[in-house]
Write an enzyme that holds these catalytic residues in place. Structure first.
Site, mmCIF file in Angstrom:
data_model
loop_
_atom_site.group_PDB
_atom_site.id
_atom_site.type_symbol
_atom_site.label_atom_id
_atom_site.label_comp_id
_atom_site.label_asym_id
_atom_site.label_seq_id
_atom_site.Cartn_x
_atom_site.Cartn_y
_atom_site.Cartn_z
ATOM 1 N N GLU A 160 0.819 -1.212 0.000
ATOM 2 C CA GLU A 160 0.000 0.000 0.000
ATOM 3 C C GLU A 160 0.857 1.269 0.000
ATOM 4 O O GLU A 160 0.538 2.245 0.682
ATOM 5 C CB GLU A 160 -0.954 -0.004 1.195
ATOM 6 C CG GLU A 160 -1.916 -1.178 1.200
ATOM 7 C CD GLU A 160 -2.974 -1.097 2.297
ATOM 8 O OE1 GLU A 160 -2.994 -0.082 3.021
ATOM 9 O OE2 GLU A 160 -3.790 -2.030 2.411
ATOM 10 N N GLU B 58 -4.737 -9.493 1.836
ATOM 11 C CA GLU B 58 -5.386 -9.342 3.139
ATOM 12 C C GLU B 58 -6.886 -9.340 2.894
ATOM 13 O O GLU B 58 -7.358 -8.761 1.922
ATOM 14 C CB GLU B 58 -5.013 -8.019 3.820
ATOM 15 C CG GLU B 58 -3.569 -7.869 4.252
ATOM 16 C CD GLU B 58 -3.259 -6.481 4.806
ATOM 17 O OE1 GLU B 58 -2.095 -6.235 5.126
ATOM 18 O OE2 GLU B 58 -4.192 -5.649 4.902
#
Length: 514
Positions: free
Chosen positions: A161, A261
């Site tokens: 990210e 995730e």
């Protein structure tokens, strides 16, 4: 189609779930065991006290716990993973100096593979001030060397990210450069592991990032792509959660894609229903995606855990039992390698515009210690010995007011133009900048003081240091050279120097007036 339960039975019978666990292979958009059966990830994020790298400010004095160095902890936790039908874990921090033999063997004996993030809280590609430099490259290589020897390591994420908003899109150029160089390193070392990236689910960027990491020459594209997805909350469904959109987008993706995730906690971790698990492993999803990784094993302050740690013991939370039942009821369908013909193609590179500032055709240069040492040694003005890094920012801000002085160390991801030495360490960059500033001021004695933070040296006299750096153009970056020990001039902007603070903090009383 081959079911997961049939695969497990076959591998157990052949001994593949023991010490000789085979390394996985990638063909097209799927993972495979060497025997040709597809590997679909049933994973858990396994990291105590650490979130993923990619924060705004990695701290050199931060601490973290390497999950795979404690034999007793692994012996405690792996049986729980097995009960959750786990075949892969993701770790968010590797200590390259740690001994991982015991844990990796226990994981191998349980048929569990590993994908490890290369960054950690002390060092990672910083989205707020991105670089791809010698320090990062050396650390990433050391982490890979530590883990790639284990056959049950699938690969590594170079970032997590890192780009998470329209203001951090330029950072993706540095991630892609890291992908390029780590892929080449893995190839040179003849390691079996792949290199990937884990992206967030920002609605206005998710497709662009996925395209960017998979576009252009194969040498700069990821080997696999992780997607952190928290859209399915509670009793959602395929359409409301956006899983239909995800499925449609990745249908033509050319490398394995999976949920790096997942596990929405809108009602707290303990109350997670895990209804998305059945959807993720439905045959329409596994035809496109390679499974997913539950976030996360340990309960932390963010409240996403499956177990609660107290001392050296763990207690299963309510959502552990719920997930266990959900995982027992899945039987993901795969394909055989021999019958699978890849149809995906590399993505088209996104155009640079007002919402995307990372050119994919020309990336930051590959870090090269010889070139950086040469340029720093050629400088006639250098930082004083053991200069505190807090002083760097003041000097950078002052000298870089003249863009030509700092052109050799800066970069502009939107144009794909990077200074030859933009990949050097902070200390080397400072020496190069100080030398350029000193030279521009005719080597005047008072142009190498900076309130006593710099000192003159007899430079090596070399002016061709840039020749030691990787050639410019294409995926290797775009740089040029003109004097000043190879310092580039004419860079379009001052962009990315580590630890730069606001210019209002400048203390210039003892500096030469430009």
């Amino acid at each position: 189609m081959v079911s997961a339960k049939a695969v497990i039975a076959t591998l157990a019978a052949t001994g593949a779930l023991a010490a000789d666990v085979p390394s996985l292979q990638i063909k097209g958009s799927k993972f495979f065991y060497p025997n040709g059966t597809q590997f679909i990830i049933r994973g858990i994020a396994y990291q105590q006290g650490v979130s993923a790298g990619g924060s705004d400010a990695p701290q050199s004095n931060a601490t973290f716990i390497d999950s795979l160095v404690s034999k007793s902890n692994c012996a405690r936790d792996i049986p729980n993973m097995v009960s959750l039908n786990t075949n892969l874990i993701r770790t968010y921090g590797v200590d390259p100096d740690g001994n991982h033999d015991d844990c990796m063997q226990m994981l191998a004996d349980a048929g569990i593979y590993v994908i490890a993030d290369l960054g950690n809280p002390t060092i990672s590609i910083n989205r707020a001030n991105p670089q791809w430099n010698i320090d990062l490259f050396n650390f990433f290589k050391k982490a890979v060397d530590t883990m790639a020897k284990y056959p049950n390591v699938v690969g590594f994420f170079v970032g997590n990210e890192v780009t998470n908003s329209n203001t951090t899109t330029a950072a993706s150029a540095y991630v892609k450069a890291a992908v390029r160089d780590m892929k080449q390193y893995v190839k040179d070392q003849k390691y079996h592991t792949g290199i990937g990236y884990a992206a967030d689910d920002s609605s206005n960027l998710r497709d662009t990032i996925a395209h960017y990491m998979n576009c252009g020459d194969e040498s700069t594209g990821v080997d696999f792509y992780g997607y952190n997805v928290y859209e399915w909350c509670g009793d959602s469904n395929f359409q409301k959660s956006g899983y239909n959109r995800i499925l449609e987008f990745f249908e033509s993706y050319s490398v394995p894609a999976f949920f790096a995730e997942y596990g929405c906690n809108s009602d707290g971790a303990a109350n997670r229903k895990w209804t998305e698990t059945a959807a993720l492993y439905d045959k329409n999803m596994t035809a496109v995606l390679s499974g997913g990784i539950v976030y996360e094993y340990f309960e932390e302050k963010n409240d996403y855990g499956l177990v609660k740690l107290s001392g050296d013991s763990v207690t299963k939370m309510k959502d552990f039992d719920t997930l266990e039942k959900a995982m027992q009821n899945i039987d993901p369908q795969g394909v055989s390698m021999s019958s699978y013909t890849p149809s995906g193609k590399a993505s088209s590179c996104p155009a640079v515009n007002s919402t995307w500032e990372a050119d994919a055709k020309s990336l930051p240069p590959t870090p090269n210690e010889n070139a950086c040492e040469c340029a720093a040694n050629a400088s006639s003005c250098v930082p004083k010995a053991n200069l505190d890094k807090s002083a760097y920012a003041v000097i950078f801000n002052y000298t870089c007011a003249d863009a030509s002085v700092c052109a050799g160390i800066t970069g502009d991801p939107s144009t794909g133009k990077y200074g030859t030495y933009s990949m050097c360490t902070d200390e080397q960059k400072l020496a190069i900048v100080l030398g350029a500033y000193h030279s521009k001021h005719s080597d005047a004695s008072d142009s190498c003081s900076f309130d006593g933070n710099a000192t003159t040296q007899k430079g090596s006299g070399k002016t061709d240091c840039a020749k030691l750096a990787p050639s410019s153009g294409g995926g290797n970056g775009n740089s040029s050279d003109k004097g000043n020990a190879g310092v580039m001039v004419g860079a379009p902007s001052y962009g990315v120097v580590a630890s730069v603070v606001s210019i209002v903090a400048l203390v210039a009383s003892a500096m030469v007036v430009m």
